[in-house]
Design an enzyme around this catalytic site. Sequence first.
Site, PDB file in Angstrom:
ATOM      1  N   LYS A 253      65.347  27.577  47.517  1.00 32.79           N
ATOM      2  CA  LYS A 253      64.691  26.641  47.415  1.00 32.79           C
ATOM      3  C   LYS A 253      64.438  25.319  47.634  1.00 32.79           C
ATOM      4  CE  LYS A 253      61.279  25.857  43.584  1.00 32.79           C
ATOM      5  NZ  LYS A 253      60.954  25.606  41.571  1.00 32.79           N
TER       6      LYS A 253
ATOM      7  N   ALA B 154      55.010  26.212  40.133  1.00 32.40           N
ATOM      8  CA  ALA B 154      54.994  25.375  38.964  1.00 32.40           C
ATOM      9  C   ALA B 154      53.916  25.214  38.569  1.00 32.40           C
ATOM     10  CB  ALA B 154      54.815  24.086  40.361  1.00 32.40           C
TER      11      ALA B 154
ATOM     12  N   ASN C 124      58.889  28.588  34.356  1.00 31.97           N
ATOM     13  CA  ASN C 124      59.477  27.819  33.603  1.00 31.97           C
ATOM     14  C   ASN C 124      59.126  27.171  33.137  1.00 31.97           C
ATOM     15  OD1 ASN C 124      63.083  25.521  34.391  1.00 31.97           O
ATOM     16  ND2 ASN C 124      61.797  26.081  31.756  1.00 31.97           N
ATOM     17  N   THR C 125      58.273  25.673  32.696  1.00 25.90           N
ATOM     18  CA  THR C 125      58.222  24.834  30.881  1.00 25.90           C
ATOM     19  C   THR C 125      57.028  26.195  30.571  1.00 25.90           C
ATOM     20  OG1 THR C 125      58.109  22.723  32.487  1.00 25.90           O
ATOM     21  CG2 THR C 125      57.242  23.575  30.188  1.00 25.90           C
TER      22      THR C 125
HETATM   23  C1  LIG Z   1      62.771  25.216  37.911  1.00 25.16           C
HETATM   24  C2  LIG Z   1      62.176  25.018  39.094  1.00 25.16           C
HETATM   25  O1  LIG Z   1      61.850  26.008  40.464  1.00 25.16           O
HETATM   26  C3  LIG Z   1      60.758  24.208  38.693  1.00 25.16           C
HETATM   27  O2  LIG Z   1      60.702  23.334  39.473  1.00 25.16           O
HETATM   28  C4  LIG Z   1      59.443  25.036  39.255  1.00 25.16           C
HETATM   29  O3  LIG Z   1      58.580  24.330  40.172  1.00 25.16           O
HETATM   30  C5  LIG Z   1      59.013  25.613  37.604  1.00 25.16           C
HETATM   31  O4  LIG Z   1      58.087  24.446  37.362  1.00 25.16           O
HETATM   32  P1  LIG Z   1      57.398  24.715  35.681  1.00 25.16           P
HETATM   33  O5  LIG Z   1      58.396  24.463  34.812  1.00 25.16           O
HETATM   34  O6  LIG Z   1      55.697  24.227  36.110  1.00 25.16           O
HETATM   35  O7  LIG Z   1      56.744  26.539  35.725  1.00 25.16           O
END
Ligand SMILES: CC(=O)[C@@H](O)[C@H](O)COP(=O)(O)O
Length: 254
Positions: free
Chosen positions: A96, A183, A205-206
């Site tokens: 990625k 993201a 992720n977050t």
């Molecule tokens: C883990 C990863 O690849 C992050 O850089 C991704 O862009 C996720 O973003 P969020 O944490 O906003 O979901």
Amino acid sequence: MLMIGEKSFHSRLMLGTGKYPTFQSQKKAVQVSETEILTFAVRRMNIFDENEPNLLEELDLQQYDLLPNTAGAKTADEAVRIARLARASGLCDMIKVEVIGCEKTLLPDPFETMRASVQLLEEGFTVLTYTSDDVVLAKRLEEAGVHAIMPGASPIGSGQGIINTMNLQFIIEQSDIPVIVDAGIGSPSDAAYAMELGADGVLLNTAVSGAKDPIRMAEAMKLAVQSGRLGYEAGRIPKRMDGMKSSPDTAMIE
Ligand SMILES: CC(=O)[C@@H](O)[C@H](O)COP(=O)(O)O
């Protein structure tokens, strides 16, 4: 099935591995999500030193396709170096590409992102490129040959959900390669909405790692992605300005 390069996947949810409160919650959340693709920042991994702690040490890595990312890179050269390191570790050929151009927004640098993607394609990587929701750049990346484009819904970690629905729709409509919304996803409804718009998948992720209960949120995200996809395939009704009775005036069967 989601096809990326030569590989096919049942799950359309990709999960990041960072910022979980504990290794146990990371492991359980990943299991419950039923994801098949895990992404991780190569820079944060001790991929060559077995004696050092490893952010993925609790996970059975044989069960997943690994998607190393170039987080931390600010130039194409840095991203390419990180990708080569990931490949040298034998982890996988997918990468990625993430080249950040702005520290405040964490939005990608379009020029360096393109340069890194082209270079890594030349080196034979399967390239998934994190990009902004810029419609023209998404097309140019596709023309360059990337295997998937990953437009951000909103800035990484912001939890703002999809900020520019129209741009995302344009990108989805024009693309012949997978579009993975990556993201800024904050809630299951954001993930479901991305899928309803026709995205091929979601990477987040977050929203899971930072949730009060990451394990239940991982399950919610799994269901949201499945439900959004089902809704997209089923075909939603058109939006109307006026009301329309739900019961017909005439009998359905004469
Ligand atoms: C883990 C990863 O690849 C992050 O850089 C991704 O862009 C996720 O973003 P969020 O944490 O906003 O979901």
